[in-house]
Every structure is written in C-alpha cells, then in structure tokens.
Design a protein around this motif. Structure first.
Motif, PDB file in Angstrom:
ATOM      1  N   THR A   1       2.912   3.414   1.569  1.00 18.65           N
ATOM      2  CA  THR A   1       2.029   2.775   0.616  1.00 18.65           C
ATOM      3  C   THR A   1       1.658   1.385   1.119  1.00 18.65           C
ATOM      4  O   THR A   1       2.515   0.626   1.549  1.00 18.65           O
ATOM      5  CB  THR A   1       2.725   2.630  -0.753  1.00 18.65           C
ATOM      6  N   ARG A   2       0.384   1.078   1.070  1.00 16.71           N
ATOM      7  CA  ARG A   2      -0.071  -0.241   1.504  1.00 16.71           C
ATOM      8  C   ARG A   2       0.229  -1.258   0.413  1.00 16.71           C
ATOM      9  O   ARG A   2      -0.119  -1.047  -0.739  1.00 16.71           O
ATOM     10  CB  ARG A   2      -1.564  -0.216   1.768  1.00 16.71           C
ATOM     11  N   PRO A   3       0.861  -2.385   0.757  1.00 16.73           N
ATOM     12  CA  PRO A   3       1.092  -3.417  -0.253  1.00 16.73           C
ATOM     13  C   PRO A   3      -0.241  -4.067  -0.624  1.00 16.73           C
ATOM     14  O   PRO A   3      -1.021  -4.439   0.251  1.00 16.73           O
ATOM     15  CB  PRO A   3       2.016  -4.412   0.443  1.00 16.73           C
ATOM     16  N   ILE A   4      -0.491  -4.135  -1.920  1.00 20.22           N
ATOM     17  CA  ILE A   4      -1.739  -4.730  -2.374  1.00 20.22           C
ATOM     18  C   ILE A   4      -1.470  -5.660  -3.548  1.00 20.22           C
ATOM     19  O   ILE A   4      -0.417  -5.603  -4.180  1.00 20.22           O
ATOM     20  CB  ILE A   4      -2.778  -3.672  -2.787  1.00 20.22           C
ATOM     21  N   TRP A   5      -2.437  -6.510  -3.821  1.00 27.55           N
ATOM     22  CA  TRP A   5      -2.412  -7.374  -4.994  1.00 27.55           C
ATOM     23  C   TRP A   5      -3.657  -7.025  -5.786  1.00 27.55           C
ATOM     24  O   TRP A   5      -4.743  -6.902  -5.231  1.00 27.55           O
ATOM     25  CB  TRP A   5      -2.443  -8.835  -4.556  1.00 27.55           C
TER      26      TRP A   5
ATOM     27  N   PRO B   1      -1.759  -2.832   7.950  1.00 32.38           N
ATOM     28  CA  PRO B   1      -0.589  -2.525   7.114  1.00 32.38           C
ATOM     29  C   PRO B   1       0.725  -2.711   7.865  1.00 32.38           C
ATOM     30  O   PRO B   1       0.861  -2.298   9.009  1.00 32.38           O
ATOM     31  CB  PRO B   1      -0.780  -1.052   6.748  1.00 32.38           C
TER      32      PRO B   1
ATOM     33  N   GLU C   1      -5.628  -6.546   0.123  1.00 34.00           N
ATOM     34  CA  GLU C   1      -4.697  -5.751   0.929  1.00 34.00           C
ATOM     35  C   GLU C   1      -4.666  -6.283   2.352  1.00 34.00           C
ATOM     36  O   GLU C   1      -5.623  -6.897   2.818  1.00 34.00           O
ATOM     37  CB  GLU C   1      -5.102  -4.274   0.911  1.00 34.00           C
TER      38      GLU C   1
END
Length: 114
Positions: A2-6, A18, A14
């Motif tokens: 899972t890509r860390p995103i805000w 990644p 993002e």
C-alpha cells in the motif's frame, strides 16, 4: 504494498517513488496531478510547519546577508592577525563558503560585483 498517502477532502499527497524518501511527492487535487520535486517538497513542508506554528519561519534573506557581512568582517580581522599559511587557506575556504551562502540568499558577492 500500500502506498502511504495523506488525504484531506479532495486533496491526496503521495510519494513520487513508493518506499523511497527524497524524490518528492505527487499532489492530486480533484483528479489533477502535480509533481513536486524534492526541494519543492522540503520548502513546502518548512512553510507549512512554520505557518502551523510548530517552528519559526525561515530567516529573511536580509538577515542572512547581514550575518554574512558580520562574519566576513570577522574573517578579515582574523586574517590580519595570523602568519600561518594553513590558517589563511582555511579562512579563504570560509570566505568562499560565505559567498555561496550569500548567493543562495540572493546577495551579490565579492566575485559577482567586480
């Protein structure tokens, strides 16, 4: 993975690469994607942090220029008080470093004003 995103409403941020820090981010607003490079991302992060009240804002360029001038004057005094060639080489290196900092702050340097 899972890509860390805000996320906040219609805004998604993002990482550009990644799992690897330092390559900037993608900012997606209502489906429109904008790439911010590493320096732009650091600058935006510093600006946001300062405006959130967590850190003081960066020094004004004029304050940086004034401090460079003070340090350059101190180097000149130290240079006059020594006969050591090695020490003078170190002072010359410091002078060049101050020129680089002054140029980054937008100030003319001794080498650009001659």
């Amino acid at each position: 993975m899972t890509r860390p995103i805000w996320r906040a409403d219609d805004i998604v941020i993002e990482p550009a690469v990644p799992g690897v820090a330092g390559y900037g981010v993608f900012v997606v607003i209502r489906g429109r994607r904008l790439a911010l490079g590493a320096e732009q991302t650091r600058s935006l992060a510093a600006w946001l942090t300062a405006h959130a009240g967590a850190l003081p804002p960066p020094a004004a360029p004029d304050a940086v220029r004034l401090e460079i001038d003070r340090q350059r004057a101190a180097l000149a005094v130290r240079s006059e008080r020594t006969d050591s060639p090695d020490f003078r080489v170190g002072l010359a290196w410091c002078d060049h470093a101050l020129d680089a900092i002054a140029a980054a702050a937008g100030a003319p340097t001794e080498r650009t004003t001659r």
